[in-house]
Design an enzyme around this catalytic site. Structure first.
Site, PDB file in Angstrom:
ATOM      1  N   ARG A  25       0.846  -1.191   0.000  1.00 14.93           N
ATOM      2  CA  ARG A  25       0.000   0.000   0.000  1.00 14.93           C
ATOM      3  C   ARG A  25       0.880   1.239   0.000  1.00 14.93           C
ATOM      4  O   ARG A  25       2.070   1.160   0.325  1.00 14.93           O
ATOM      5  CB  ARG A  25      -0.838   0.053   1.289  1.00 14.93           C
ATOM      6  CG  ARG A  25      -1.469  -1.235   1.701  1.00 14.93           C
ATOM      7  CD  ARG A  25      -1.421  -1.416   3.222  1.00 14.93           C
ATOM      8  NE  ARG A  25      -1.887  -2.753   3.588  1.00 14.93           N
ATOM      9  CZ  ARG A  25      -3.143  -3.050   3.909  1.00 14.93           C
ATOM     10  NH1 ARG A  25      -4.036  -2.102   3.975  1.00 14.93           N
ATOM     11  NH2 ARG A  25      -3.489  -4.282   4.183  1.00 14.93           N
TER      12      ARG A  25
ATOM     13  N   ASP B 265      -3.439   3.949   3.601  1.00 12.89           N
ATOM     14  CA  ASP B 265      -3.227   2.516   3.835  1.00 12.89           C
ATOM     15  C   ASP B 265      -4.241   1.672   3.071  1.00 12.89           C
ATOM     16  O   ASP B 265      -4.120   0.453   3.030  1.00 12.89           O
ATOM     17  CB  ASP B 265      -3.294   2.195   5.336  1.00 12.89           C
ATOM     18  CG  ASP B 265      -4.557   2.727   5.986  1.00 12.89           C
ATOM     19  OD1 ASP B 265      -4.781   3.948   5.928  1.00 12.89           O
ATOM     20  OD2 ASP B 265      -5.327   1.927   6.529  1.00 12.89           O
TER      21      ASP B 265
HETATM   22  P1  AMP Z   1      -9.346  -0.521   7.984  1.00 13.55           P
HETATM   23  O1  AMP Z   1     -10.304   0.540   8.389  1.00 13.55           O
HETATM   24  O2  AMP Z   1      -9.953  -1.883   7.879  1.00 13.55           O
HETATM   25  O3  AMP Z   1      -8.527  -0.156   6.793  1.00 13.55           O
HETATM   26  O4  AMP Z   1      -8.327  -0.648   9.214  1.00 13.55           O
HETATM   27  C1  AMP Z   1      -7.502   0.404   9.629  1.00 13.55           C
HETATM   28  C2  AMP Z   1      -6.616  -0.083  10.766  1.00 13.55           C
HETATM   29  O5  AMP Z   1      -7.386  -0.457  11.891  1.00 13.55           O
HETATM   30  C3  AMP Z   1      -5.780  -1.282  10.419  1.00 13.55           C
HETATM   31  O6  AMP Z   1      -4.553  -1.134  11.070  1.00 13.55           O
HETATM   32  C4  AMP Z   1      -6.585  -2.424  10.992  1.00 13.55           C
HETATM   33  O7  AMP Z   1      -5.792  -3.564  11.222  1.00 13.55           O
HETATM   34  C5  AMP Z   1      -7.115  -1.802  12.266  1.00 13.55           C
HETATM   35  N1  AMP Z   1      -8.325  -2.475  12.735  1.00 13.55           N
HETATM   36  C6  AMP Z   1      -9.572  -2.399  12.208  1.00 13.55           C
HETATM   37  N2  AMP Z   1     -10.446  -3.149  12.900  1.00 13.55           N
HETATM   38  C7  AMP Z   1      -9.749  -3.731  13.912  1.00 13.55           C
HETATM   39  C8  AMP Z   1     -10.089  -4.622  14.985  1.00 13.55           C
HETATM   40  N3  AMP Z   1     -11.316  -5.118  15.158  1.00 13.55           N
HETATM   41  N4  AMP Z   1      -9.100  -4.990  15.826  1.00 13.55           N
HETATM   42  C9  AMP Z   1      -7.841  -4.527  15.669  1.00 13.55           C
HETATM   43  N5  AMP Z   1      -7.469  -3.689  14.693  1.00 13.55           N
HETATM   44  C10 AMP Z   1      -8.402  -3.293  13.818  1.00 13.55           C
HETATM   45 MG    MG Z   2      -7.365  -1.096   5.515  1.00 18.74          MG
END
Ligand code: AMP
Ligand code: MG
Length: 484
Positions: free
Chosen positions: A184, A257
């Protein structure tokens, strides 16, 4: 190293090429895995018999229970989220199972989301729940059906665990996601930050070389391979956002990201397709400023690509001014490339022999003013029934009369060509919600049917009229959540 993990031969080129950008991490156990959805076509592409994935050993693999010799890793990355920089994001709830060389010889990541808290998890529990994981499956398949580069779900497996969320206890799930890679913009930001802090650019250079080898091998021969890598990522992403705009897709969380180096769409969180045409369309519950509104997407992408340029500067030229100048020149080409591709794409959608800025602008303004459904309009245009979509048809008539002069002689061929690029079936928001709610309650039938419908978005089929329009009940504006 290649390890045979019952069904897959898993490779670990990423972990080896850029040590320091991942940490070994094992998926949490799943008490009672149950397969909710399996992408048979994709399994076959990966050289796996789908029947084997349904077996207990297949399910174990899909939730990350792998033999001792397999090292699953959590990837490190940084990222700008809603414009704010987080130096350390990373896979907080995901692991890379490994890479598989598919039947066409392409290296694909198999990645598991919802597989438990890693050391990158900040607040979260590391888990995922059924609804959002099925949403990612569904929207990814819709995008693939539309011919738009995307990561795709291989499977969603319910873990048998209950996970606490704001709206109560939800069934837990793991999504197995296949991607050209998980590199990314944020991966480069992380490596660049390390280079700046340590004064050692080796990791950043290894990452760039790895990205070139994996996605843009042609760049290896360029006079400035890193500038050429940048140029190719900018081109791939300009093409991608154009494709989103042409189908009314709103990603919803275009953080750096979530912007890939490969040019695939990734992370189907609060995304949705727009109904009535309006550039200000936002679905995400947390996007109060409309940063990631439909009409802002090209500009946001350009901003994200500027962040990638910043990360690559030390590799582009030792002389920082020269590096900035070279990268800026590439980035300045973005807007023109986007406008040109959008113009060409719109001309094709409208059936025109050549792009016509005025005609395009006028019809977009009309659609917006009269709140016409974006998807229905183009299909009705080829079918000759577009007039009925306008509450006040006169301005449309005037536009249609001007359009006449810009159409090819063979109208039947034109209409057929339009129908091959203007979808009839997109994941309509009320249909998505219905399918996910039912699936969460245990009835997967509407989900599977919806996947089937949107996987072939251009082919009109009998009995599917109910899938072609917005919610007939209307109601409140659609709101999506960063489903975790
Ligand atoms: P995303 O919004 O899916 O792109 O995630 C953004 C960041 O938040 C990334 O570092 C994910 O790994 C983290 N993240 C999202 N949901 C969770 C969760 N339930 N537990 C731990 N980390 C999370
Ligand atoms: Mg993500």
């Amino acid at each position: 190293m290649t390890v045979a993990a019952n069904l897959f031969r898993l490779e670990d080129s990423y972990a080896r090429a850029v040590p320091g950008l991942s940490v070994p991490f094992k998926a949490a156990p799943a008490p009672a895995p149950e397969l909710l959805a399996l992408n048979q076509e994709l399994a076959a592409e990966l050289g796996v018999d789908p029947a084997d994935l349904r077996e207990p050993s297949g399910l174990a693999l899909l939730v990350g229970q792998v033999p001792e010799e397999v090292t699953t890793v959590a990837q490190a990355y940084a990222g700008h989220q809603f414009g704010l920089y987080s130096p350390r994001l990373g896979d907080g709830r995901a692991v890379l199972l490994g890479e598989v060389i598919d039947t066409a010889g392409r290296r694909r990541d198999v990645h598991l989301k919802g597989s438990g808290r890693t050391r990158f998890a900040r607040g979260g529990d590391g888990k995922a729940v059924v609804g959002p994981m099925l949403r990612e499956y569904l929207i990814g398949e819709a995008m693939h059906g539309l011919g738009i580069p995307t990561t795709r779900a291989l499977a969603v497996v319910a873990t048998g665990e209950r996970v606490y969320r704001e709206d109560g206890r939800q069934p837990g799930a793991v999504l197995a996601r296949v991607a050209a890679s998980h590199l990314r913009v944020g991966t480069f930001q992380y490596a660049a930050q390390y280079a700046a802090q340590s004064g050692d650019p080796d990791l950043l250079r290894s990452l760039a070389d790895y990205a070139i080898a994996r996605h843009y091998p042609e760049a290896a021969g360029a006079p400035n391979r890193y500038l050429d890598l940048y140029r190719r990522v900018v081109a791939a992403q300009a093409s991608l956002v154009t494709r989103w705009m042409l189908v009314g897709f709103v990603h919803g969380v275009m953080n750096t990201d979530n912007t890939t180096i490969s040019g695939e769409t990734i992370d189907y969180g609060p995304c949705a397709f727009m109904d009535a045409f309006d550039p200000a369309t936002v679905f995400s519950s947390i996007d109060h400023q409309g940063r990631y509104a439909y009409g802002n997407q090209p500009g946001v992408l350009q901003w994200n690509l500027a962040r990638l340029a910043e990360a690559l500067l030390p590799l582009i030229d030792e002389d920082s001014e020269a590096a900035v100048e070279a990268a800026t020149e590439v980035l300045n080409g973005f807007a023109g490339a986007y406008e040109r591709q959008l113009g060409e794409g719109m001309a094709a959608k409208l059936g025109l022999v050549a792009p016509d800025r005025e005609l395009m602008k006028e019809i977009m303004e009309l659609l917006q003013r009269q709140q016409v459904d974006f998807t229905q309009f183009f299909r009705a245009l080829s079918g000759g029934t577009a007039r009925t979509l306008f509450t006040e048809p006169e301005p449309f008539d005037a536009w249609a009369a001007r359009r006449e002069a810009r159409l090819p002689a063979d109208r039947a061929a034109m209409a057929a060509a339009m129908d091959r690029i203007n979808p009839l079936y997109i994941p309509r928001n009320h249909r998505v919600e219905e399918a996910l709610a039912k699936a969460t309650a245990g009835d997967l039938e509407p989900f599977h049917r919806l996947v089937e419908v949107v996987s072939r978005p251009f082919d009109e089929r009998p009995g599917l009229a109910d899938y072609t329009g917005p919610d007939p009940a209307g109601g409140a504006p659609y709101v999506t959540y960063c489903g975790t």
